[in-house]
Design a protein around this motif. Structure first.
Motif, PDB file in Angstrom:
ATOM      1  N   HIS A  47      33.529  -0.523 -50.424  1.00  0.00           N
ATOM      2  CA  HIS A  47      34.829  -0.460 -49.838  1.00  0.00           C
ATOM      3  C   HIS A  47      34.808   1.220 -49.415  1.00  0.00           C
ATOM      4  CE1 HIS A  47      39.557  -0.211 -49.457  1.00  0.00           C
ATOM      5  NE2 HIS A  47      38.776  -0.016 -48.224  1.00  0.00           N
ATOM      6  N   GLU A  48      34.600   2.030 -50.295  1.00  0.00           N
ATOM      7  CA  GLU A  48      34.607   3.361 -50.210  1.00  0.00           C
ATOM      8  C   GLU A  48      33.409   3.586 -49.156  1.00  0.00           C
ATOM      9  OE1 GLU A  48      33.873   5.366 -53.950  1.00  0.00           O
ATOM     10  OE2 GLU A  48      35.913   4.925 -54.569  1.00  0.00           O
ATOM     11  N   GLN A  49      32.412   3.022 -49.384  1.00  0.00           N
ATOM     12  CA  GLN A  49      31.096   3.155 -48.435  1.00  0.00           C
ATOM     13  C   GLN A  49      31.611   3.077 -46.745  1.00  0.00           C
ATOM     14  OE1 GLN A  49      27.670   4.312 -49.958  1.00  0.00           O
ATOM     15  NE2 GLN A  49      27.874   5.213 -48.066  1.00  0.00           N
ATOM     16  N   ALA A 114      23.787  19.106 -53.552  1.00  0.00           N
ATOM     17  CA  ALA A 114      22.571  18.548 -54.032  1.00  0.00           C
ATOM     18  C   ALA A 114      22.664  16.965 -54.294  1.00  0.00           C
ATOM     19  CB  ALA A 114      22.323  19.322 -55.601  1.00  0.00           C
ATOM     20  N   SER A 115      23.411  16.377 -54.470  1.00  0.00           N
ATOM     21  CA  SER A 115      23.542  15.020 -54.326  1.00  0.00           C
ATOM     22  C   SER A 115      23.126  14.282 -53.203  1.00  0.00           C
ATOM     23  CB  SER A 115      25.043  14.346 -54.810  1.00  0.00           C
ATOM     24  OG  SER A 115      25.957  14.761 -53.712  1.00  0.00           O
ATOM     25  N   ALA A 116      22.673  14.994 -52.009  1.00  0.00           N
ATOM     26  CA  ALA A 116      22.410  14.465 -50.695  1.00  0.00           C
ATOM     27  C   ALA A 116      20.920  14.505 -50.835  1.00  0.00           C
ATOM     28  CB  ALA A 116      22.842  15.269 -49.556  1.00  0.00           C
ATOM     29  N   GLY A 117      20.330  14.842 -51.831  1.00  0.00           N
ATOM     30  CA  GLY A 117      18.781  14.824 -52.097  1.00  0.00           C
ATOM     31  C   GLY A 117      18.049  15.512 -50.877  1.00  0.00           C
ATOM     32  N   GLU A 127      27.945  15.931 -45.468  1.00  0.00           N
ATOM     33  CA  GLU A 127      28.199  14.967 -46.272  1.00  0.00           C
ATOM     34  C   GLU A 127      29.607  14.657 -46.437  1.00  0.00           C
ATOM     35  OE1 GLU A 127      27.088  14.342 -51.167  1.00  0.00           O
ATOM     36  OE2 GLU A 127      26.556  16.332 -50.022  1.00  0.00           O
ATOM     37  N   VAL A 128      29.996  13.386 -46.707  1.00  0.00           N
ATOM     38  CA  VAL A 128      31.273  12.960 -46.871  1.00  0.00           C
ATOM     39  C   VAL A 128      31.275  12.615 -48.310  1.00  0.00           C
ATOM     40  CG1 VAL A 128      33.284  11.836 -46.226  1.00  0.00           C
ATOM     41  CG2 VAL A 128      32.132  12.962 -44.636  1.00  0.00           C
ATOM     42  N   SER A 129      32.237  12.820 -49.237  1.00  0.00           N
ATOM     43  CA  SER A 129      32.138  12.061 -50.531  1.00  0.00           C
ATOM     44  C   SER A 129      33.667  11.561 -50.618  1.00  0.00           C
ATOM     45  CB  SER A 129      31.835  12.951 -51.598  1.00  0.00           C
ATOM     46  OG  SER A 129      31.814  12.198 -53.004  1.00  0.00           O
ATOM     47  N   ILE A 130      33.676  10.147 -51.084  1.00  0.00           N
ATOM     48  CA  ILE A 130      35.012   9.511 -51.597  1.00  0.00           C
ATOM     49  C   ILE A 130      34.797   9.328 -52.923  1.00  0.00           C
ATOM     50  CG2 ILE A 130      36.449   7.841 -51.359  1.00  0.00           C
ATOM     51  CD1 ILE A 130      35.996   7.698 -48.271  1.00  0.00           C
ATOM     52  N   ARG A 131      35.874   9.680 -53.846  1.00  0.00           N
ATOM     53  CA  ARG A 131      36.131   9.373 -55.249  1.00  0.00           C
ATOM     54  C   ARG A 131      37.284   8.956 -55.728  1.00  0.00           C
ATOM     55  NH1 ARG A 131      33.000  11.751 -59.776  1.00  0.00           N
ATOM     56  NH2 ARG A 131      31.865  12.891 -58.206  1.00  0.00           N
ATOM     57  N   ARG A 132      37.211   7.940 -56.590  1.00  0.00           N
ATOM     58  CA  ARG A 132      38.462   7.206 -57.291  1.00  0.00           C
ATOM     59  C   ARG A 132      38.292   6.459 -58.572  1.00  0.00           C
ATOM     60  NH1 ARG A 132      42.389   2.675 -53.904  1.00  0.00           N
ATOM     61  NH2 ARG A 132      44.187   2.723 -55.467  1.00  0.00           N
ATOM     62  N   VAL A 149      34.552   5.490 -59.341  1.00  0.00           N
ATOM     63  CA  VAL A 149      33.568   5.234 -58.484  1.00  0.00           C
ATOM     64  C   VAL A 149      33.675   6.250 -57.375  1.00  0.00           C
ATOM     65  CG1 VAL A 149      32.997   3.592 -57.025  1.00  0.00           C
ATOM     66  CG2 VAL A 149      34.243   2.828 -59.078  1.00  0.00           C
ATOM     67  N   ALA A 150      32.470   6.666 -57.180  1.00  0.00           N
ATOM     68  CA  ALA A 150      32.340   7.671 -56.169  1.00  0.00           C
ATOM     69  C   ALA A 150      31.104   7.175 -55.168  1.00  0.00           C
ATOM     70  CB  ALA A 150      31.793   8.981 -56.848  1.00  0.00           C
ATOM     71  N   THR A 151      31.144   7.602 -53.978  1.00  0.00           N
ATOM     72  CA  THR A 151      30.356   7.271 -52.830  1.00  0.00           C
ATOM     73  C   THR A 151      30.282   8.408 -51.903  1.00  0.00           C
ATOM     74  OG1 THR A 151      31.219   4.900 -53.185  1.00  0.00           O
ATOM     75  CG2 THR A 151      29.946   5.499 -50.980  1.00  0.00           C
TER      76      THR A 151
END
Length: 521
Positions: A47-49, A114-117, A127-132, A149-151
């Motif tokens: 869902h987050e993705q 850095a999480s984008a490799g 980069e867009v990050s969603i965390r809940r 959960v983080a995406t």
């Protein structure tokens, strides 16, 4: 026959069975709880993705205008459209002020984190990050009342930039075994000078040095001074470094304390940068015609790779695949016709002679002979000197003149009127056996004259570019010799310099350009 007395189950036995049964039921409940919650996590992440992916693509539209505010608005819009009510981490306010928040957070990183490799730190990507945080259904019985959960998603809007760096050391290695990035001199001088190519206006951005190594700690003076003898980047032997900027995760060091560090900006503890060429599909040995060794010697085949030992005198080679590699010695004068040369096994060994692409521009790509790749990887480098990926050594005592492919000229079968590998000069396969076994280095130098341009790439090896004693830079001296390397080096580690100052013009028109748009991660 004497009757057998019946076996009686005591009260204690019945109690033990009850305990075992109860324990089994509890274990089954715990497993069931974890399975249900793991499935829930997978559903939430999907869902987050679904929200992060279109948010990143929409945000990437605003990269050319550098409109950060518009990037945030675009990412928020698609988060809201997909049922999230996140808080923006930049300002701590809700994406939808009228809708409140649901405990989720949204972050836009431009350039990516850095999480984008491989895309970390690249200005052509966002980069867009969603965390809940979510409450668990049943996992609370084992002490997991909630979980996060983080995406993230990364999108590109890059029109084919050659990148702003001239030197990139990808390895994040700590101290030990030599610095990841080394500038070498001749004991009383030497080193490198990076500045814009002559056709660019003075002060044109570019030509930066980026080092991922975490070796060393910045000194007390802050991120503007090169001290100590250890670091991710080190100046050796009285070397000089003249460059517009150096960015290193660790520190900058100078051995002996006699080096010249002429850099407009130094940033120690700088962010990690990814491999900008990690997505480029390499050429395949089977795509090009198999070429024979000149001079009547035995030639390699896909099932019987053999090195070419060239005859003395002038030899002209045709582009194609050479199974088994090349050996260039004194007396050889090798001219490469324009095109792509695949060295499938064996690499290049050079102890003298002259190697030139004066007739046109070339790409030399080194990999394994496909039929033996599995054995090459498994053998830890001991299987075969001709079948397996080996170093590209073009450090002959003679002259070296090589220019990377021209992107505006076709390179069949990959392009009829243009070339997707334009700008690449020397390339070691980052997935070949050499990258695993320490045989993916590229060694470049010219004893009399060095004149090269293009991108040199070895994600799994070291690149060494060493000039000679000529001090005339990119302008020929009285004998026609030069000491010029208009190159971009992207490799695991590297060392550059020489007995004299090696000119390294930042020339984006000569480097490889990667054109990417849309979702990439």
């Amino acid at each position: 026959m004497k009757p057998v007395a019946p076996v009686r189950v005591g009260e204690g036995d019945r109690g033990q069975i009850l305990i075992i049964f109860a324990g089994a039921i509890l274990a089954l409940l715990v497993i069931t709880a974890l399975v249900i919650d793991i499935g829930f996590v997978i559903m939430i992440r999907r869902h987050e993705q679904n929200a992060a992916d279109p948010g990143a693509v929409a945000a990437a539209r605003y990269i050319p205008s550098a409109d950060r505010a518009a990037m945030w608005r675009a990412a928020c819009f698609y988060a809201n459209q997909n049922g999230f009510l996140p808080t923006r981490t930049d300002i701590g306010a809700a994406c939808d002020p009228g809708g409140g928040t649901d405990g989720s957070t949204l972050t836009v990183y431009w350039p990516p984190s850095a999480s984008a490799g491989a895309f970390a730190g690249k200005p052509g990507y966002v980069e867009v990050s969603i965390r809940r945080q979510h409450q668990s259904f049943l996992a609370g019985v084992v002490g997991l009342p909630s979980f996060t959960v983080a995406t993230n998603a990364v999108a590109a809007n890059d029109d084919g930039s050659a990148g702003s760096a001239s030197l990139v050391a990808l390895s994040p290695k700590p101290c030990g075994g030599g610095a990841a990035a080394q500038i070498n001199g001749g004991g009383s001088g030497g080193g490198i000078y990076i500045r814009p190519a002559s056709y660019l206006p003075p002060g044109t951005p570019g030509g930066y040095v980026q080092v991922n190594s975490i070796c060393g700690s910045p000194g007390a003076s802050g991120d503007d001074f090169c001290t100590g003898s250890q670091g991710g980047i080190v100046l050796n032997g009285g070397a000089e470094l003249h460059a517009p900027g150096v960015y290193v995760q660790g520190a900058c060091g100078i051995t002996g304390g006699s080096g010249v560090f002429d850099v407009a900006e130094l940033e120690e503890e700088s962010p990690y940068v990814g491999d900008p060429l990690s997505l480029v599909r390499p050429p395949d040995p089977g795509d090009l015609p198999t070429r024979n060794c000149p001079g009547g010697g035995a030639s390699g085949t896909p099932t019987n790779p053999r090195r070419c030992n060239f005859p003395n005198g002038n030899v002209t080679l045709q582009p194609g695949t050479y199974y088994g590699g090349w050996v260039i010695t004194n007396g050889n004068q090798i001219t490469l016709d324009p095109g792509i040369y695949i060295i499938a096994g064996g690499g290049i060994s050079q102890t003298g002679g002259l190697l030139t692409s004066a007739a046109g521009r070339v790409l030399i790509y080194s990999t394994d002979t496909p039929a033996f790749r599995t054995q090459c990887i498994a053998s830890n480098g001991s299987f075969s000197n001709t079948a397996c990926q080996r170093d590209l050594d073009v450090r002959g005592s003679g002259s070296l003149s090589l220019q990377g492919l021209d992107r505006s000229v076709g390179c069949p079968p990959y392009g009829a009127t243009s070339c997707p590998y334009g700008g690449l000069l020397l390339w070691q396969d980052g997935t070949g056996s050499g990258a695993y076994n320490g045989n993916a280095d590229i060694d470049v130098g010219g004893g009399q004259s060095l004149n090269i341009s293009g991108t040199i790439y070895s994600a799994g090896g070291n690149v060494s570019v060493l000039g000679n004693g000529v001090t005339s830079g990119c302008t020929p001296d009285g004998t026609g010799n030069t000491n010029c390397a208009a190159v971009q080096i992207i490799s695991d580690t590297w060392n550059v310099g020489g007995a004299a100052i090696l000119e390294m013009p930042y020339d984006p028109n000569a480097f490889y350009r990667l054109n990417l748009k849309g979702l990439v991660h």
